[in-house]
Design an enzyme around this catalytic site. Structure first.
Site, short mmCIF file in Angstrom:
data_model
loop_
_atom_site.label_atom_id
_atom_site.label_comp_id
_atom_site.label_asym_id
_atom_site.label_seq_id
_atom_site.Cartn_x
_atom_site.Cartn_y
_atom_site.Cartn_z
N HIS A 1 0.84 -1.20 0.00
CA HIS A 1 0.00 0.00 0.00
C HIS A 1 0.88 1.25 0.00
CE1 HIS A 1 -2.31 -3.32 1.73
NE2 HIS A 1 -3.39 -2.73 1.28
N HIS B 1 -4.15 3.09 -3.44
CA HIS B 1 -4.30 2.45 -2.13
C HIS B 1 -3.52 1.15 -1.98
CE1 HIS B 1 -6.09 1.01 1.59
NE2 HIS B 1 -6.34 -0.12 0.97
N PHE C 1 -21.80 -12.17 24.03
CA PHE C 1 -21.30 -10.91 23.49
C PHE C 1 -19.81 -10.96 23.16
CE2 PHE C 1 -25.10 -9.32 25.97
CZ PHE C 1 -25.94 -9.38 24.86
N HIS D 1 -22.53 -16.41 31.99
CA HIS D 1 -23.79 -16.69 31.32
C HIS D 1 -23.50 -17.53 30.07
CE1 HIS D 1 -24.69 -13.54 34.12
NE2 HIS D 1 -25.98 -13.59 33.86
N ARG E 1 -19.32 -18.01 38.11
CA ARG E 1 -19.07 -16.56 38.07
C ARG E 1 -18.84 -16.03 39.48
NH1 ARG E 1 -24.88 -13.31 37.56
NH2 ARG E 1 -26.16 -14.95 38.45
N ILE F 1 -10.09 8.95 0.51
CA ILE F 1 -10.15 7.92 -0.53
C ILE F 1 -10.16 6.55 0.13
CG2 ILE F 1 -8.90 6.85 -2.46
CD1 ILE F 1 -10.11 9.58 -3.13
N ARG G 1 -23.82 -18.88 34.92
CA ARG G 1 -24.70 -17.97 35.65
C ARG G 1 -25.29 -18.68 36.87
NH1 ARG G 1 -30.85 -16.91 34.82
NH2 ARG G 1 -31.11 -14.98 35.95
N HIS H 1 -29.49 -14.53 23.98
CA HIS H 1 -28.52 -14.40 25.06
C HIS H 1 -27.88 -15.74 25.45
CE1 HIS H 1 -30.15 -10.43 25.28
NE2 HIS H 1 -29.45 -10.11 26.35
N ASP I 1 -9.40 6.97 7.20
CA ASP I 1 -10.86 7.04 7.07
C ASP I 1 -11.51 5.74 7.54
OD1 ASP I 1 -11.39 9.69 5.77
OD2 ASP I 1 -10.04 8.86 4.25
N GLY I 2 -10.87 4.61 7.22
CA GLY I 2 -11.44 3.33 7.60
C GLY I 2 -11.56 3.19 9.11
N GLU J 1 -18.43 -3.84 24.14
CA GLU J 1 -17.62 -5.04 24.31
C GLU J 1 -16.36 -5.00 23.46
OE1 GLU J 1 -20.80 -5.01 23.36
OE2 GLU J 1 -21.88 -5.75 25.12
#
Lengths: 688, 688
Positions: free
Chosen positions: B27, B274, B451, B475, B370, B201, B534, B487, B169-170, B426
């Site tokens: 690049h 690029h 998550f 969980h 937990r 660009i 959980r 979930h 920009d990304g 997260e």
């Protein structure tokens, strides 16, 4: 705001508290805070006919703060929304009965913990994972504008629906909502309204702990129209805010509503109101505050039911009936377009959808499967006008751009364009595709396979919702070459294959690409992931090998042992199928009976009858080599106890592909050697 | 701006063009556009000693637009940065030789396609997946502030380093950067400077296609200081911007720099600049524009090397030497703190780190893993002062809050707090943990296992970088219950296990939790994922069962067949181990010889010698049942051709756990039945 409005709002609150209390599980606080806004929207604005909850021009309501599901259940119940069967027939029974409400969060209830699309009619999209609802709503709004652009005529406005999404602080914090808001602002989606339920309480406490940005200013920076309601209980202010949205025709609208979690309960404005029942005493206290009968549960006065019937019910029925009349006239005036619309609603394709699929002659040099897929996609998209999609800024690399005349770019001034520029926003790209599929268009989006990681949560929702999104992933292995390990997928295939309900295809050549798309195009209730190569792969000579139509069965015998009695089976997918064929050549020359099985889609193969699976992988042939430029995780199922794997055990490296193939052992010589060892071991076992 | 500055900048551009051209891959455009800014930062501002690139108080430079790696390689080469070995010894040889530059993107070169931490010294974090670098930089800045708060004294400022991240920009489009910027603004990280290389660009074209938001206004909304440089080539303006950052002591700073991709080349301001080499002619044209010798490649005039030596070299050496003197005095004045700092740099724990780990007596009712994990974590954190972390707004649920006296919250007015409030973000949570681990603190973060999908890309980087982040996921299954399928993780375990280099632990009870943490605490070069329940799980009676220390070997025989000759093996992890024990009881009462193997960490088990693995899973015992409330994907490896699996084949459902256990078949009766059938089949096989 009338007394009946107040009573209606409080009745909803009562139902929410009671359902959570009965379940001894759930989230009472959010519904209590935001009920007035949801009520106002449903009662006064939402153009939705409870008797036909899949009417194509209905306004969409997305509960992005999905933990407040009981609010939606209450609204669906009070509005008398009808049930719909999985094949889109409206049924003559309610979607949510009082019994469902009373069995909130119990097995089989239509009122599960979070809104589940296809399980409860009136749910426009599955929500719960925060941010997903708002991001999906952008796809719905883009789909609405696209439908309007393609199908509306001067004499017939068939599509002008709005999309509302109700979001909480959590949705606003998730990165995906930022991506989606940026895209919506760029696209100037004036049919999109997000309601930000700002109660400023999250599980850990007040948002002062971690979220002190100026959300309104952020959305202004995205190019949104922003308005504020200082008190969620002020129905007049809420009404004015929705009018502000309705009046805006250049930008999406954010309504910031200041609300109080657990409003009216002893735990108002406390995290305690978020995820636990209020307890019998808390419920009583709140009911007293709201003027509800303390000793009644699930209490709904007739006047409130009547209110819903007169409001959303009457308005919705009138709008839908008028629309149906317009559509009947439209069918006469524009029979071809009307036919398209009816197929879209049934998720059917045009009769001749596969008329122009390209054929690829055998070619030892071949082409990358991203390239052949691009050609097939272009052919398909010409036959299926509502197949559209885009890329997370990678279409020149993923080859998903539609290049035929009139395909166009989907931009604010050209909303019927077929090419979406989704930006470097993979997560939102997948969510937008979900939103479009929920509006029954046939969307695809593309990116590099490695970046499927960014979009994982939205891909999962497409599988959970059983909607036919096509996720196109190129640059599928160390074939990426010089870009190195950050860009070379290793574990992504395993992760996608482990996802229930997602069909993952890794075609071996252009022929398999055509057959993959043939299967994928026909899907009505399943998403698919296409996993494609960056590098050229030979187009196999099907006159000497089995036809590529075997893709439809997931795996097939591509080349058998010359005797028909294989001593060893080489199993491979994608770019490694040609490698397996080369190794086979070497071994066959030595007199070893080698079968090559191409396995483009494990999920489809697993669904075949045992007999077919045993034909492809005879239990008696235990010498099996699985070959794939990916983690070997999951392959043992097919190669068995006596098999071997040629795969990736580490991350990749930055180098030209040829060097990587040697470094990581993807050479015909190595595969042949591994196969030889298995054959020898099997022979020794047999003779001892 | 002097002529020598210009020559230096253009020399960098020449190196970048030549390296890409030589590799025929890479690049060139971004380095050419932003070289003046990078040069100015390194030459005039960065407090970094090339002779000791791991000096703890160095300023950090993160190349978030990692595809511009050749820019970093050029800077590291020209600065003469020394190499460092994997155990943090500075070596007497350069990190990046001219030969490395000339073999850019080739196998074994220290100049791979993207910056790789631990592979090339001077790389502060692996980048390439967009947005990761900036998000990680927030963790570094928080770590810097934390170190300052804990270790600085009136007579000794040991830590005051700044963190710079160069982003394109990304990076700005990716959601993770929005999350991270929101958090950084909240945290008022005045030691953090993002440079937004706005060349407008991207691969698909101009940002007008999809990214038209007002980025500066967005960052103001986050609470950042924002300044702009109209022309990247204006070194004086660039210098002023960095001074603006230095002068700011309340907020993070965003410097928006307008640049031109491919500046000076024939493809300036075009996406063509690029991701492809400029071609020999393009390189010549650009060199002519820059006044570089057209026929020379990899040309570096002595004056430029001298310039770097005089600039960053002299400044860095002076700063580091002065720091070393301060630290020597500090060691005398504050020996305990100095000892801590030295251990931190070597990634070592205090001698008595495990002194206070709790013990959990057998308890049939038990507690959720937990909960036990939370207790162990609190004990550990009291012994290891630099163990700190937080949650994506779920600490009351994930139980990761440190509750002992003085633990505190890490907030702008209390930067030495040990509890981070990361918000409902997260992805950024994992990236912040990465940034803290790269600063050699011992971070953890927590969320629900489902998550982990949101954070996948950052988790992967922790594995690729081999840094000891602890990802805590609770969980972990349908054990979530009423919240339902959105979930309830199903495929997440498989996805994490398939990732190279990540240790995934799913402990069965409080005893295994202690042993898991014992292993995890000692990790120096590996991240771990803890997968916790959980719901309450019985604390197993280790007087009747094998000790939990077996965790260290990944899998172990928890309870054997009474005869010592098992007929069937039940393999399970986490919450299903107790289920396996119940099934065993039932079967043993019938006279069946059942072994139960607990497999908390597959990766560690796979590393054991074959002999141990065969002891645990004797090849002769082919009747094996794998039991896990997760996708069965990947289990075949352990249960083999004659085994069976009790797992999840679909998504979950919303209901109380008890109902789900029956619905999905996780009952002792079902497990016993499956085992019985295998035993019968094995017996029949043996007698035929």
């Amino acid at each position: 705001m009338t007394d009946l409005d107040t009573l209606s709002v409080n009745t909803i609150r009562g139902l929410c508290m009671d359902a959570v209390q009965q379940a001894e599980s759930g989230h009472p606080g959010t519904p209590m805070g935001i009920a007035p806004v949801a009520y106002t929207l449903w009662q006064r604005f939402l153009r939705f006919d409870p008797q036909d909850p899949i009417w194509p021009n209905r306004d969409r309501f997305v509960l992005s703060e999905g933990h407040a599901s009981v609010l939606l259940w209450s609204l669906l119940h009070l509005s008398g929304v009808h049930a719909v069967d999985p094949d889109y027939e409206v049924l003559g029974r309610p979607a949510v009965t009082m019994e469902d409400l009373k069995s909130f969060r119990q097995l089989g209830s239509r009122c599960p913990g979070h809104p589940e699309y296809r399980w409860t009619s009136g749910v426009e999209t599955t929500t719960g994972p925060l941010g997903q609802g708002v991001a999906t709503s952008v796809g719905m709004a883009m789909a609405g504008r696209w439908l309007a652009g393609r199908y509306n005529r001067d004499d017939a406005t068939l599509f002008d629906f709005d999309v509302y999404a109700l979001a909480g602080d959590g949705c606003m914090m998730e990165g995906v909502s930022s991506e989606a808001a940026s895209l919506a602002g760029h696209q100037r989606l004036s049919n999109l309204c997000w309601i930000y339920d700002s109660n400023r309480i999250t599980i850990e406490g007040h948002t002062e702990l971690t979220f002190t940005e100026d959300v309104a200013a952020r959305f202004l920076a995205y190019g949104w129209n922003v308005t504020t309601v200082a008190d969620a209980n002020d129905l007049d202010a809420v009404t004015r805010a929705f009018h502000t949205f309705r009046a805006e025709d250049e930008r999406p609208t954010l309504i910031v509503v200041h609300s109080h979690i657990g409003y009216g309960s002893p735990v108002e404005d406390s995290p305690k109101a978020h995820g636990s029942p209020l307890g019998p005493d808390g419920v009583r206290t709140a009911k007293r505050f709201f003027g509800l009968p303390e000793d009644e549960q699930f209490w709904v006065p007739d006047s409130v039911r009547e209110r819903f019937a007169q409001g959303i019910g009457t308005r919705g029925a009138e709008l839908r009936t008028a629309w149906q009349k317009r559509f009947d006239a439209y069918r006469t005036a524009h029979p071809v377009l009307a036919d398209e619309l009816e197929r879209i609603q049934r998720r059917e394709l045009p009769d001749d959808w596969d008329r122009a699929l390209p054929e690829f002659p055998a070619d030892p040099k071949g082409l990358a499967t991203r390239d052949s897929s691009g050609q097939v996609l272009n052919a398909l998209a010409q036959s299926v006008p509502w197949l559209l999609g885009g890329s997370a800024d990678l279409s020149p690399s993923t080859k998903t751009r539609l290049t035929f005349d009139g395909a166009g770019d989907c931009e604010p001034d050209e909303p019927t364009g077929r090419n979406l520029h989704l930006g470097i926003r993979e997560h939102t790209s997948a969510a937008v595709a979900n939103g479009m599929a929920l509006t029954k268009l046939r969307p695809y989006w593309s990116g590099f396979l490695i970046f499927s990681d960014y979009a994982k949560a939205a891909i999962r929702l497409s599988a959970l919702m059983e909607i036919p999104v096509v996720h196109i992933f190129t640059h599928d292995s160390i074939g990426v070459g010089e870009d190195g390990p950050t860009h070379q997928p290793v574990e992504q295939l395993a992760g996608l294959r482990a996802m229930p309900g997602l069909l993952v295809f890794r075609p071996a050549d252009a022929g398999e690409v055509v057959e993959t798309w043939r299967v994928v195009a026909g899907l009505r209730h399943e998403p698919a992931a296409l996993v494609l190569s960056r590098q050229a792969l030979p187009t196999l000579d099907r006159t000497r090998l089995a036809p590529a139509s075997g893709v439809a069965r997931g795996a097939y015998v591509l080349a058998d042992a010359p005797s028909g009695e294989p001593q060893v089976i080489l199993l491979a997918t994608g770019s490694e199928v040609a490698l397996a064929l080369s190794a086979r050549e070497e071994l066959v020359a030595e007199g070893v009976g080698v079968r090559v099985v191409s396995m483009p889609c494990w999920e489809l193969f697993d669904r075949q009858p045992q007999q077919y699976r045993d034909e492809v992988l005879p239990p008696s042939v235990t010498a099996r080599v699985g070959i794939e430029q990916a983690s070997t995780f999951g392959w043992d199922r097919y190669v068995g106890d006596h098999g071997a794997l040629v795969g990736m055990h580490t991350f990749g490296a930055s180098a030209p592909l040829k060097q990587l193939l040697t470094k990581f052992g993807f050479t015909p010589q190595r595969v042949a050697q591994v196969a030889r060892e298995l054959v020898t071991a099997a022979r020794e076992e047999a003779t001892t």
